[in-house]
Scaffold this motif. Structure first.
Motif, PDB file in Angstrom:
ATOM      1  N   GLU A  96       0.837  -1.204   0.000  1.00 16.00           N
ATOM      2  CA  GLU A  96       0.000   0.000   0.000  1.00 16.00           C
ATOM      3  C   GLU A  96       0.866   1.245   0.000  1.00 16.00           C
ATOM      4  O   GLU A  96       1.787   1.377   0.806  1.00 16.00           O
ATOM      5  CB  GLU A  96      -0.930  -0.013   1.214  1.00 16.00           C
ATOM      6  CG  GLU A  96      -1.928   1.127   1.227  1.00 16.00           C
ATOM      7  CD  GLU A  96      -2.867   1.024   2.404  1.00 16.00           C
ATOM      8  OE1 GLU A  96      -4.073   0.790   2.186  1.00 16.00           O
ATOM      9  OE2 GLU A  96      -2.400   1.172   3.556  1.00 16.00           O
ATOM     10  N   TYR A  98       1.175   5.098   0.833  1.00 20.21           N
ATOM     11  CA  TYR A  98       0.508   5.957   1.802  1.00 20.21           C
ATOM     12  C   TYR A  98       1.338   7.213   2.022  1.00 20.21           C
ATOM     13  O   TYR A  98       2.508   7.285   1.651  1.00 20.21           O
ATOM     14  CB  TYR A  98       0.312   5.215   3.130  1.00 20.21           C
ATOM     15  CG  TYR A  98       1.576   5.013   3.908  1.00 20.21           C
ATOM     16  CD1 TYR A  98       1.892   5.816   5.001  1.00 20.21           C
ATOM     17  CD2 TYR A  98       2.507   4.020   3.554  1.00 20.21           C
ATOM     18  CE1 TYR A  98       3.072   5.627   5.717  1.00 20.21           C
ATOM     19  CE2 TYR A  98       3.666   3.823   4.265  1.00 20.21           C
ATOM     20  CZ  TYR A  98       3.949   4.631   5.348  1.00 20.21           C
ATOM     21  OH  TYR A  98       5.114   4.450   6.049  1.00 20.21           O
ATOM     22  N   ASP A  99       0.716   8.210   2.641  1.00 12.80           N
ATOM     23  CA  ASP A  99       1.400   9.457   2.970  1.00 12.80           C
ATOM     24  C   ASP A  99       2.179   9.275   4.260  1.00 12.80           C
ATOM     25  O   ASP A  99       1.640   8.826   5.273  1.00 12.80           O
ATOM     26  CB  ASP A  99       0.392  10.591   3.153  1.00 12.80           C
ATOM     27  CG  ASP A  99      -0.170  11.063   1.826  1.00 12.80           C
ATOM     28  OD1 ASP A  99       0.439  10.761   0.795  1.00 12.80           O
ATOM     29  OD2 ASP A  99      -1.230  11.732   1.836  1.00 12.80           O
ATOM     30  N   THR A 100       3.437   9.652   4.235  1.00 11.13           N
ATOM     31  CA  THR A 100       4.268   9.529   5.439  1.00 11.13           C
ATOM     32  C   THR A 100       4.177  10.754   6.333  1.00 11.13           C
ATOM     33  O   THR A 100       4.657  10.722   7.466  1.00 11.13           O
ATOM     34  CB  THR A 100       5.731   9.311   5.029  1.00 11.13           C
ATOM     35  OG1 THR A 100       6.149  10.407   4.206  1.00 11.13           O
ATOM     36  CG2 THR A 100       5.891   8.014   4.257  1.00 11.13           C
ATOM     37  N   LYS A 106       5.796  10.102   0.410  1.00 12.72           N
ATOM     38  CA  LYS A 106       5.126   8.836   0.188  1.00 12.72           C
ATOM     39  C   LYS A 106       5.997   7.688   0.687  1.00 12.72           C
ATOM     40  O   LYS A 106       7.232   7.773   0.672  1.00 12.72           O
ATOM     41  CB  LYS A 106       4.813   8.631  -1.298  1.00 12.72           C
ATOM     42  CG  LYS A 106       3.747   9.559  -1.857  1.00 12.72           C
ATOM     43  CD  LYS A 106       2.372   9.197  -1.323  1.00 12.72           C
ATOM     44  CE  LYS A 106       1.300  10.059  -1.986  1.00 12.72           C
ATOM     45  NZ  LYS A 106      -0.046   9.716  -1.510  1.00 12.72           N
ATOM     46  N   LYS A 131      -3.553   4.319  -0.502  1.00 13.10           N
ATOM     47  CA  LYS A 131      -4.359   4.849   0.603  1.00 13.10           C
ATOM     48  C   LYS A 131      -4.506   6.351   0.424  1.00 13.10           C
ATOM     49  O   LYS A 131      -3.501   7.060   0.329  1.00 13.10           O
ATOM     50  CB  LYS A 131      -3.693   4.533   1.940  1.00 13.10           C
ATOM     51  CG  LYS A 131      -4.483   5.014   3.145  1.00 13.10           C
ATOM     52  CD  LYS A 131      -3.765   4.647   4.436  1.00 13.10           C
ATOM     53  CE  LYS A 131      -4.547   5.105   5.654  1.00 13.10           C
ATOM     54  NZ  LYS A 131      -3.862   4.763   6.923  1.00 13.10           N
ATOM     55  N   GLY A 133      -4.561  10.136   0.962  1.00 15.38           N
ATOM     56  CA  GLY A 133      -3.928  10.974   1.973  1.00 15.38           C
ATOM     57  C   GLY A 133      -4.876  12.027   2.510  1.00 15.38           C
ATOM     58  O   GLY A 133      -6.046  12.127   2.110  1.00 15.38           O
TER      59      GLY A 133
END
Length: 321
Positions: A96, A98-100, A106, A131, A133
């Motif tokens: 997946e 996703y935003d870190t 990312k 996912k 953000g």
């Protein structure tokens, strides 16, 4: 032992090659002696994902992104990343994106699946997932709101334009006059309210006395109600209903001619006889008053009784005729 110039040169070349290899490996965020698994995932967009970004499982770093390149002419991106071999999971697991952080960045997190399928092996391609953000979620929520706001503003503009069309000079003058009249009416109500307050203040004692009288009357009604309840009013009413029903039965029998009263009430001959007897008794009393000698003749010295002569104006005779 003294090394020759050629040996020194060879060692320097070998050391340089090793440095280049280690440097390249460092830049690729991969280790030469690493026994981790190399996995792949395909995304339509990586959103700024960079090589060397950590790959995590449940927030724990287990690898790094090695390479990102176009897969084919469709524009899809093939992401190559390595994962530590210590943790086993199914090949049906997801990679997946996703935003870190809030301001961007990312990363890839693996959502492990344990469904009994074969474990992932190096070279497998995991199912890709993105996912949303914070920015995407905000845009998703704000877009409908923005459309509603734009529609509301447009409707407001149309309403104001129509309102301006309706409010011509004459309507505005009439509206001002109406507002002025409304102000006058409000002042009149205020004056009436002040007068009412003055009346209430001047008659406060009388109002208090009236309220006390009302309370006393209510208390008396309550006492009367309790007295009636204690006197068993329901039983009395029931007895009265029974008595009325009995009286109705007696009257019904009288109307039907049953019993002595019924026969007397419905016997016309008895009524006529009583009427005649009453009339004759009335005549008898009247005649006795007018002509007592007819019924009583007292002789003290034994004088012969004089025969009674019927008067010409005898009411009994007139009645008989």
């Amino acid at each position: 032992m003294k090394l020759s110039r050629e040996v020194k040169t060879g060692l320097i070349v070998i050391l340089g090659i090793l440095c280049v290899i280690f440097g390249y490996s460092y830049l690729k965020a991969s280790s030469i002696f690493d026994n981790s698994k190399t996995l792949y995932a395909v995304y339509n967009s990586v959103g700024g994902l960079q090589p060397g970004t950590e790959v995590v499982i449940n927030g724990f770093s287990v690898g790094n992104v090695n390479n990102i390149r176009f897969k084919d002419n469709t524009g899809k991106l093939l992401v190559t990343f390595s994962v530590n071999s210590d943790f086993e999971f199914s090949k049906n697991s997801k990679a997946e994106l996703y935003d870190t952080g809030i301001i961007g960045g990312k990363g890839i997190q693996i959502i492990p699946v344990f469904d009994g399928a074969p474990m992932v092996q190096s070279g497998d391609t995991l199912n890709a997932n993105v996912k949303p953000g914070l920015t995407a979620l905000v845009q998703e929520k704000l877009t409908p709101l923005q459309l509603k706001v734009e529609g509301a503003v447009s409707n407001a503009d149309s309403l104001l334009m129509n309102f301006n069309d309706v409010l011509d000079d004459q309507t505005r003058r009439e509206l001002r006059q109406s507002i002025a009249g409304l102000n006058t009416l409000v002042k009149s109500f205020q004056t009436s309210a002040n007068a009412m307050n003055e009346i209430l203040v001047n008659n406060k004692q009388q109002l208090d006395s009236s309220i006390k009288n009302i309370n006393t009357t209510s208390a008396n009604f309550a006492t009367l109600s309790e007295s009636l309840a204690e006197a068993n009013l329901a039983k009395t009413l029931k007895n009265l209903e029974t008595t009325i029903a009995s009286l109705n039965g007696v009257l019904s029998k009288i109307e039907k001619g049953e019993g002595s009263l019924g026969k007397m009430a419905n016997n016309d001959e008895l009524y006529d006889n009583l009427s005649n007897a009453s009339r004759e008794l009335d005549l008898l009393l009247q005649d006795f008053r007018l002509n007592p000698k007819r019924y009583v003749n007292v002789s003290v010295f034994g004088k012969k009784q004089k025969e009674y002569e019927l008067p010409e104006d005898d009411p009994a005779a007139k009645k008989d005729n």
